[in-house]
Design an enzyme around this catalytic site. Structure first.
Site, mmCIF file in Angstrom:
data_model
loop_
_atom_site.group_PDB
_atom_site.id
_atom_site.type_symbol
_atom_site.label_atom_id
_atom_site.label_comp_id
_atom_site.label_asym_id
_atom_site.label_seq_id
_atom_site.Cartn_x
_atom_site.Cartn_y
_atom_site.Cartn_z
ATOM 1 N N HIS A 1 -2.841 -33.903 58.924
ATOM 2 C CA HIS A 1 -1.987 -32.861 58.338
ATOM 3 C C HIS A 1 -2.725 -32.098 57.231
ATOM 4 C CE1 HIS A 1 1.618 -34.293 60.473
ATOM 5 N NE2 HIS A 1 1.163 -35.509 60.224
ATOM 6 N N ASN B 1 7.928 -34.740 62.229
ATOM 7 C CA ASN B 1 7.157 -33.812 63.053
ATOM 8 C C ASN B 1 8.099 -32.860 63.771
ATOM 9 O OD1 ASN B 1 4.530 -34.783 62.495
ATOM 10 N ND2 ASN B 1 4.720 -36.390 64.037
#
Length: 485
Positions: A55, A128
């Site tokens: 990320h 997510n």
């Protein structure tokens, strides 16, 4: 087995099981005594300097969560206490595998992390844009991410690494179908859903526990890019999604999402036909329908990207009274791993950075460490219990006991597990055009890997849906019947 081929830990001791975390029974929580798991997580969190290991590329904005429906029968959390109540939030969107300078419009799961600055402390919902994930046991997380990153020899992303891991890890199939389908390439952060993905727990004022899954549904509508569109945008505007979010908020076009939960009574988990704590599985809405909770709106851009987006630290362990964890193995590991990564990347006092600081005053016995820039609690005692008015525990916010059973051991998470039905159901839910694009994406992605890996993966697709396997085999020039046989 020769010594050269024997897996060991960092001290050279041989490892007996590198597939399964040690848990209290087949469905129980992960045990802290599993040092092999802790060693792997701790080492993995320190592999990159200074960007996030995963990320790394992201965008963020501030906004508000407003309660629109009463769910106090399920949770005593103050954030849900009154219809109409508003809580400030900070949201960070991200790609998973790409580095900080990578393009936004690549096929990759997207992170969707929400920090709620509640009046009982920070609650972080770190999810997510897909409701499932590639693995269910945290011992395999480092291996999975390594397979998605760069080849140790060439320094390049490598499809063979990815399919080699996926074909040897059938639990990945459900998420692979999500990733290679349309939603694996969203048109913007504003046009995608978010999911808590894990199973969490609620408990109410009566001490009753419920299992819960979070769904954050976009009000802008789902929009996706084709592979060709994504490639074109990556070459022309690498920061396309970041730019889109920033511009929309600057123009007053504030994106919104509706927040829902699925609720499962605690006792249902004992007999439900899938393990409700398995991150590779969804709960069918026919069994546990969506219940509306509130509205999420983003309406203010950060003033400084580094200070507010790059230094934002989300952690699933940031939970508030009324919201708790579950025996989900992946979640259990993340409770430790995220905070550990922040201490390494940002320093032990990362919670004092303004974007991470709760809107209520924190009273802890944490002292000293790098970058301690406040008064360090002055002359107040740094131990507990004490006789000098230091903060004390509040038993009224205690979580109800979690019923668990089982002998400590490393249980095979694949044994007796159906890793194919939900992947096949997802494929069969797609329209004809969506199926065509999925097959095209899979063939294009796996077509460059060695044929023995293609042949290993094809039976997984066949177990999910024979038609899907046949179409992929035709695209690869393989005889599906011969491969499956």
């Amino acid at each position: 087995m020769t010594d050269r081929n024997r897996l060991t830990n960092a001290a050279g001791a041989p490892v007996a099981d590198n597939q399964n975390s040690k848990t209290a029974g087949p469905r129980g929580p992960v045990l802290m005594e599993d040092y092999h798991l802790l060693e792997r997580m701790a080492h993995f969190n320190r592999e990159r300097i200074p960007e996030r290991v995963v990320h790394a590329k992201g965008a963020g904005a501030y906004g508000t969560f407003r309660v629109t429906a009463d769910i106090t029968d399920y949770s005593r959390a103050s954030v849900f206490s009154t219809v109409g109540k508003e809580t400030p939030v900070f949201v960070r969107f991200s790609t998973v595998a790409g580095e900080k300078g990578s393009a936004d419009s690549v096929r990759d799961p997207r992170g969707f992390a929400v920090k709620f600055y509640t009046d009982e402390g920070n609650w972080d919902l770190v999810g997510n844009n897909t409701p499932v994930f590639f693995i269910r046991d945290p011992l395999k997380f480092q291996d999975f991410i390594h397979s998605q990153k760069r080849h140790p020899r060439t320094g390049m992303r490598d499809n063979t690494m990815q399919w080699d891991f996926w074909s040897l890890s059938p639990e990945s199939l459900h998420q692979v179908v999500w990733l290679l389908g349309d939603r694996g390439l969203p048109a913007s952060f504003r046009n995608m859903n978010g999911y808590g993905s894990h199973t969490f727990s609620f408990w109410n004022e009566r001490g009753e526990r419920f299992w819960v899954k979070f769904h954050i549904k976009t009000r802008q509508g789902i929009r996706c890019l084709t592979e060709a569109q994504g490639a074109t945008i990556a070459g022309e505007t690498p920061d396309y999604h970041t730019q889109d979010l920033f511009a929309a908020i600057e123009d007053g076009d504030y994106p919104k999402w509706t927040v829902y939960v699925q609720i499962m009574p605690e006792a249902d988990a004992e007999s439900y036909h899938v393990n409700p704590f398995d991150l590779t599985k969804v709960w069918p809405h026919a069994d546990y329908p969506l219940i509306e909770v509130g509205e999420l709106e983003l309406n203010r851009n950060p003033d400084n990207y580094f200070a507010e987006v790059e230094q934002a630290a989300f952690e699933p362990s940031n939970l508030v009274p009324g919201i708790g964890a579950s025996p989900d193995r992946m979640l259990q590991a993340r409770l430790m791993s995220y905070a550990d990564a922040h201490r390494y990347r940002l320093g032990v006092n990362y919670a004092h950075i303004p974007v991470n600081r709760p809107r209520v005053e924190a009273h802890t016995y944490h002292r000293d460490g790098y970058m301690r820039t406040d008064g360090n609690y002055g002359a107040a005692p740094n131990y507990e219990p004490n006789s000098f008015g230091g903060p004390q525990e509040d038993p009224s916010v205690a979580e109800p006991p979690l019923r668990i059973s089982g002998d400590a051991g490393r249980y095979d998470h694949r044994e007796g597990n159906d890793d194919y039905t939900q992947a096949g159901e997802l494929y069969r839910l797609m329209s004809a055009d969506e199926k065509d694009r999925l097959v095209s994406n899979i063939v294009g992605h796996i077509g460059v890997v060695p044929v023995e890996i293609q042949r290993r993966q094809l039976p997984h697709f066949h177990r999910a849906d024979p038609e899907l396997a046949r179409r992929i085999a035709e695209g690869l020039g393989l005889d599906v019947d011969a491969v499956v046989a």
